[in-house]
Design a protein around this motif. Structure first.
Motif, short mmCIF file in Angstrom:
data_model
loop_
_atom_site.label_atom_id
_atom_site.label_comp_id
_atom_site.label_asym_id
_atom_site.label_seq_id
_atom_site.Cartn_x
_atom_site.Cartn_y
_atom_site.Cartn_z
N MET A 1 0.97 -1.00 -0.22
CA MET A 1 0.17 -0.15 -0.50
C MET A 1 0.82 1.32 -0.03
N PHE A 2 2.33 1.52 1.22
CA PHE A 2 2.63 2.59 0.83
C PHE A 2 3.37 2.46 -1.02
N ARG A 3 4.10 1.78 -1.10
CA ARG A 3 4.47 1.43 -1.99
C ARG A 3 3.77 2.10 -3.52
N LEU A 4 2.63 2.07 -3.11
CA LEU A 4 1.36 2.47 -4.37
C LEU A 4 1.31 3.89 -3.96
N ILE A 5 1.23 3.95 -2.99
CA ILE A 5 0.89 5.92 -2.71
C ILE A 5 2.37 6.68 -2.80
N TRP A 6 3.49 5.58 -2.73
CA TRP A 6 4.79 6.45 -2.33
C TRP A 6 4.48 6.84 -4.99
N THR A 7 4.52 5.54 -5.56
CA THR A 7 4.25 5.67 -6.86
C THR A 7 3.36 6.32 -7.25
N THR A 8 2.10 6.29 -7.15
CA THR A 8 1.12 7.45 -7.12
C THR A 8 1.51 8.94 -7.32
N GLY A 9 2.44 9.47 -5.85
CA GLY A 9 3.22 10.59 -5.19
C GLY A 9 4.39 11.48 -6.19
N VAL A 10 5.17 10.27 -6.56
CA VAL A 10 5.64 11.00 -7.52
C VAL A 10 5.99 10.72 -9.25
N SER A 11 4.57 10.28 -9.63
CA SER A 11 3.70 10.09 -10.62
C SER A 11 3.33 11.26 -10.95
N ILE A 12 3.03 12.37 -10.55
CA ILE A 12 1.98 13.04 -9.87
C ILE A 12 2.86 14.55 -9.46
N ARG A 13 4.21 14.32 -8.74
CA ARG A 13 5.07 15.07 -8.96
C ARG A 13 5.82 15.37 -10.28
N ASP A 14 5.73 14.02 -10.89
CA ASP A 14 6.41 14.67 -12.21
C ASP A 14 5.75 15.01 -13.29
N PHE A 15 4.24 14.70 -13.38
CA PHE A 15 3.49 15.33 -14.37
C PHE A 15 3.33 16.78 -13.77
N LEU A 16 3.41 17.24 -13.11
CA LEU A 16 3.44 18.32 -12.51
C LEU A 16 5.01 18.85 -13.27
N GLN A 17 5.80 18.47 -12.78
CA GLN A 17 7.12 19.54 -12.80
C GLN A 17 7.28 19.81 -14.55
N ARG A 18 6.86 18.32 -15.48
CA ARG A 18 7.27 18.49 -16.77
C ARG A 18 5.92 19.39 -17.50
N TYR A 19 4.87 19.55 -17.01
CA TYR A 19 3.89 19.99 -17.79
C TYR A 19 2.83 21.61 -17.76
N MET A 20 2.90 21.21 -16.42
CA MET A 20 2.81 22.88 -15.76
C MET A 20 2.87 24.40 -16.12
N PRO A 21 3.12 25.32 -17.07
CA PRO A 21 3.47 25.74 -17.24
C PRO A 21 4.21 27.48 -16.35
N SER A 22 4.41 27.66 -15.48
CA SER A 22 5.11 27.65 -13.71
C SER A 22 6.03 26.87 -13.84
N ASN A 23 6.02 25.76 -13.82
CA ASN A 23 7.08 24.94 -13.96
C ASN A 23 7.70 24.78 -14.76
N THR A 24 7.55 24.85 -15.91
CA THR A 24 7.98 24.94 -17.22
C THR A 24 9.39 26.10 -17.87
N LEU A 25 8.45 27.36 -16.82
CA LEU A 25 8.77 29.09 -17.15
C LEU A 25 10.33 29.20 -16.27
N ILE A 26 10.46 27.96 -14.68
CA ILE A 26 11.21 28.26 -13.89
C ILE A 26 12.68 27.57 -14.51
N ARG A 27 11.71 26.10 -14.88
CA ARG A 27 12.65 24.97 -15.26
C ARG A 27 14.02 26.01 -16.69
N ALA A 28 13.21 26.94 -17.44
CA ALA A 28 13.93 27.33 -18.67
C ALA A 28 14.83 27.96 -18.38
N THR A 29 14.17 29.09 -16.76
CA THR A 29 15.62 29.84 -16.69
C THR A 29 15.84 29.34 -15.23
#
Length: 127
Positions: A1-29
């Protein structure tokens, strides 16, 4: 159960870091070519603050309570841009101070007979 929660959290974070406009702009700077745009990108924080103020006014006038989440997201993004400006300024100063040293090191290697600046495959020793 803990592994499922961890994997889901990592997947959500990865999605947000890659595709949210503010994160992509900060990554570009944070890249070398974008470091000079870090301080001007702080102006985006003002836009987020205006959006947050507008949403707060809407909530005060009887808007739905879930809009508070959008206010928090706007305030968080504004904070990210305000902090990112000075950070990119420091990174730019560090990179610009290191560039002349790298140029002189490359010039010395070239003057020695064209040896490359990359270390040799034998434990980094010059052959």
């Amino acid at each position: 159960m803990f592994r499922l929660i961890w994997t889901t959290g990592v997947s959500i974070r990865d999605f947000l870091q890659r595709y949210m406009p503010s994160n992509t702009l900060i990554r570009a700077t944070r890249r070398r070519a974008g470091l000079k745009w870090g301080v001007p990108a702080m102006l985006v924080a003002g836009i987020y603050l205006v959006i947050a103020a507008t949403l707060v006014q809407w909530i005060a006038d009887g808007g739905p309570g879930w809009v508070n989440l959008a206010v928090l997201v706007c305030l968080w993004n504004a904070l990210k841009f305000v902090v990112n400006g000075p950070v990119t300024l420091v990174l730019l100063m560090r990179v610009r101070s290191a560039e002349p040293r790298e140029r002189t090191a490359r010039g010395r290697d070239h003057a020695r007979g064209g040896a490359s600046a990359a270390p040799s495959p034998v434990c980094g020793a010059q052959l």
